[in-house]
Design an enzyme around this catalytic site. Structure first.
Site, PDB file in Angstrom:
ATOM      1  N   ARG A  45       0.822  -1.223   0.000  1.00  0.00           N
ATOM      2  CA  ARG A  45       0.000   0.000   0.000  1.00  0.00           C
ATOM      3  C   ARG A  45       0.855   1.273   0.000  1.00  0.00           C
ATOM      4  O   ARG A  45       0.446   2.288  -0.538  1.00  0.00           O
ATOM      5  CB  ARG A  45      -0.900   0.012   1.231  1.00  0.00           C
ATOM      6  CG  ARG A  45      -1.892  -1.152   1.291  1.00  0.00           C
ATOM      7  CD  ARG A  45      -3.212  -0.773   0.694  1.00  0.00           C
ATOM      8  NE  ARG A  45      -4.172  -1.851   0.807  1.00  0.00           N
ATOM      9  CZ  ARG A  45      -5.089  -1.928   1.752  1.00  0.00           C
ATOM     10  NH1 ARG A  45      -5.166  -1.013   2.687  1.00  0.00           N
ATOM     11  NH2 ARG A  45      -5.949  -2.937   1.761  1.00  0.00           N
ATOM     12  N   ASP A  79     -15.744   9.237   8.080  1.00  0.00           N
ATOM     13  CA  ASP A  79     -14.651   8.285   7.847  1.00  0.00           C
ATOM     14  C   ASP A  79     -13.352   9.020   8.134  1.00  0.00           C
ATOM     15  O   ASP A  79     -13.308  10.258   8.134  1.00  0.00           O
ATOM     16  CB  ASP A  79     -14.676   7.790   6.387  1.00  0.00           C
ATOM     17  CG  ASP A  79     -13.983   6.442   6.231  1.00  0.00           C
ATOM     18  OD1 ASP A  79     -14.675   5.419   6.094  1.00  0.00           O
ATOM     19  OD2 ASP A  79     -12.726   6.413   6.267  1.00  0.00           O
TER      20      ASP A  79
HETATM   21  C1  LIG Z   1     -14.385  -1.881   5.281  1.00  0.00           C
HETATM   22  S1  LIG Z   1     -14.912  -0.210   5.361  1.00  0.00           S
HETATM   23  C2  LIG Z   1     -16.569  -0.400   5.957  1.00  0.00           C
HETATM   24  C3  LIG Z   1     -17.566   0.433   5.177  1.00  0.00           C
HETATM   25  C4  LIG Z   1     -19.016   0.245   5.598  1.00  0.00           C
HETATM   26  N1  LIG Z   1     -19.216   0.601   6.975  1.00  0.00           N
HETATM   27  C5  LIG Z   1     -19.461  -1.164   5.332  1.00  0.00           C
HETATM   28  O1  LIG Z   1     -19.634  -1.952   6.255  1.00  0.00           O
HETATM   29  O2  LIG Z   1     -19.641  -1.509   4.161  1.00  0.00           O
HETATM   30  C6  LIG Z   1     -14.032   0.367   6.818  1.00  0.00           C
HETATM   31  C7  LIG Z   1     -13.916   1.885   6.864  1.00  0.00           C
HETATM   32  O3  LIG Z   1     -13.468   2.263   8.170  1.00  0.00           O
HETATM   33  C8  LIG Z   1     -12.655   3.412   8.016  1.00  0.00           C
HETATM   34  N2  LIG Z   1     -11.801   3.598   9.220  1.00  0.00           N
HETATM   35  C9  LIG Z   1     -10.705   2.904   9.586  1.00  0.00           C
HETATM   36  N3  LIG Z   1     -10.160   3.426  10.705  1.00  0.00           N
HETATM   37  C10 LIG Z   1     -10.938   4.474  11.051  1.00  0.00           C
HETATM   38  C11 LIG Z   1     -10.891   5.434  12.110  1.00  0.00           C
HETATM   39  N4  LIG Z   1      -9.925   5.422  13.049  1.00  0.00           N
HETATM   40  N5  LIG Z   1     -11.847   6.380  12.173  1.00  0.00           N
HETATM   41  C12 LIG Z   1     -12.818   6.421  11.220  1.00  0.00           C
HETATM   42  N6  LIG Z   1     -12.918   5.568  10.186  1.00  0.00           N
HETATM   43  C13 LIG Z   1     -11.984   4.593  10.101  1.00  0.00           C
HETATM   44  C14 LIG Z   1     -11.863   3.122   6.760  1.00  0.00           C
HETATM   45  O4  LIG Z   1     -11.332   4.282   6.168  1.00  0.00           O
HETATM   46  C15 LIG Z   1     -12.904   2.427   5.879  1.00  0.00           C
HETATM   47  O5  LIG Z   1     -13.496   3.306   4.954  1.00  0.00           O
END
Ligand SMILES: C[S@@+](CC[C@H](N)C(=O)[O-])C[C@H]1O[C@@H](n2cnc3c(N)ncnc32)[C@H](O)[C@@H]1O
Length: 317
Positions: free
Chosen positions: A55, A168
């Site tokens: 990445r 996010d």
């Molecule tokens: C796999 S996606 C899930 C998207 C959606 N909630 C779903 O279930 O389809 C995980 C998301 O969590 C976000 N994320 C990771 N760490 C985070 C943090 N510390 N604060 C806010 N968002 C975070 C990532 O950027 C990513 O877009």
């Protein structure tokens, strides 16, 4: 599209533009994962070494750096408010999502939450619903919530005060979410009549894409919010919180702390939806399990009802 987010971890290693691949030493990997953990709470085990390498290789290439030590040094020297710090986080997050992912949560919304709310309106409750999609990625989750509510309310939808905060940590996915444009082949889960009701078809340069209609987009406010920040810049008590497939990236103490804080951010009897492989501790959080990774906040004995404070603005469209 609804593969486990873990699947997205297994990315091929990228090679540098000169065909050489920069390797990552133990020391470099440990330094970078410590930095990433402090910045985002994302906890990378030793097995995620290839992920970090793959990445971040793009950033090394773009910055013409020779090693991950150079990259680490650069990010540390530029500091947490710098663009590079944010780009590092954007590279590391896993953003797998889809419309109506884990559809049982949308069934719960249609069959339990919204009918119960309609009953409360009959008893004098305002037609108001506050929702938080925490970790919304590219927006499919909050738009699915908006569409499910609009479909349920039908011709009375205009009488409802629905606001969805979608947050996010990743600024790149938030920009895509705000635009609300998706390749048409990613909308397979959405029935044809719903596509026509809630999307516009792209033409010219946007042929093959569909855009969420403005009347749906205006219900969703996209904001950057890091879930490990304390306190959160939020004054609203939410009726529903979707925090799905986000906590899996955190270690247990971080995950438990965030779940407690999410529970405290719910209205009394508000609902929390977690992802399929996530669960909440019910003894200490004031949550009770409704099954299917769905939780309701238990009413505190003798506590006065929490008054929701509308603090969100609709997204700019
Ligand atoms: C796999 S996606 C899930 C998207 C959606 N909630 C779903 O279930 O389809 C995980 C998301 O969590 C976000 N994320 C990771 N760490 C985070 C943090 N510390 N604060 C806010 N968002 C975070 C990532 O950027 C990513 O877009």
């Amino acid at each position: 599209m609804s593969a486990s987010p873990h699947d997205a971890f297994e990315l091929p290693r990228q090679s540098m533009s000169n065909g050489m691949q920069v390797g990552i030493s133990d020391r470099e990997f440990n330094a970078l994962r410590t930095l990433i953990y402090a910045a985002s709470g994302i906890s990378l085990s030793a097995t995620r070494r290839a992920l970090v390498c793959s990445r971040l290789s793009r950033r090394l290439r773009e910055l013409q750096l020779q090693s991950f030590s150079d990259y680490h040094e650069l990010v540390v020297s530029e500091g947490p408010d710098s663009e590079e710090y944010q780009l590092m986080i954007n590279c590391i997050t896993t953003n797998m999502t889809s419309f109506f992912r884990e559809n049982h949560h949308f069934d719960h919304l249609r069959n339990k939450v919204l009918p119960a709310l309609r009953e409360r309106v009959r008893a004098g409750h305002p037609r108001r619903l506050r929702v938080w999609s925490a970790g919304c990625s590219t927006g499919e989750e909050p738009y699915s919530i908006a569409m499910a509510c609009l479909n349920f309310w039908g011709t009375t939808a205009a009488q409802w005060d629905l606001r969805i905060l979608a947050s996010d940590i990743d600024t790149e996915v938030l920009a895509r979410a705000d635009a609300g444009r998706y390749p048409a082949d990613q909308l397979e889960n959405i029935p044809q009549d719903q596509l026509q009701t809630h999307f516009l078809r792209g033409r010219g340069d946007w042929a093959g894409f569909c855009q969420v209609r403005p009347e749906v987009r205006q219900l969703v406010a996209f904001r950057q919010l890091n879930l490990i920040e304390d306190p959160w810049p939020i004054r609203t008590q939410f009726d529903l919180i979707f925090c799905r497939n986000v906590l899996i990236y955190f270690d247990h103490p971080t995950k438990n702390r965030i779940i407690s804080r999410l529970a405290d951010t719910l209205t009394e009897d508000g609902t929390l939806f977690l992802g399929h492989s996530e669960s909440a501790e019910t003894t200490t959080t004031g949550l009770m399990s409704l099954g299917n990774t769905t939780y309701r906040r238990r009413a505190a004995a003798g506590a006065a009802a929490v008054t929701p404070v509308p603090a969100l603005k609709p997204a700019d469209t």
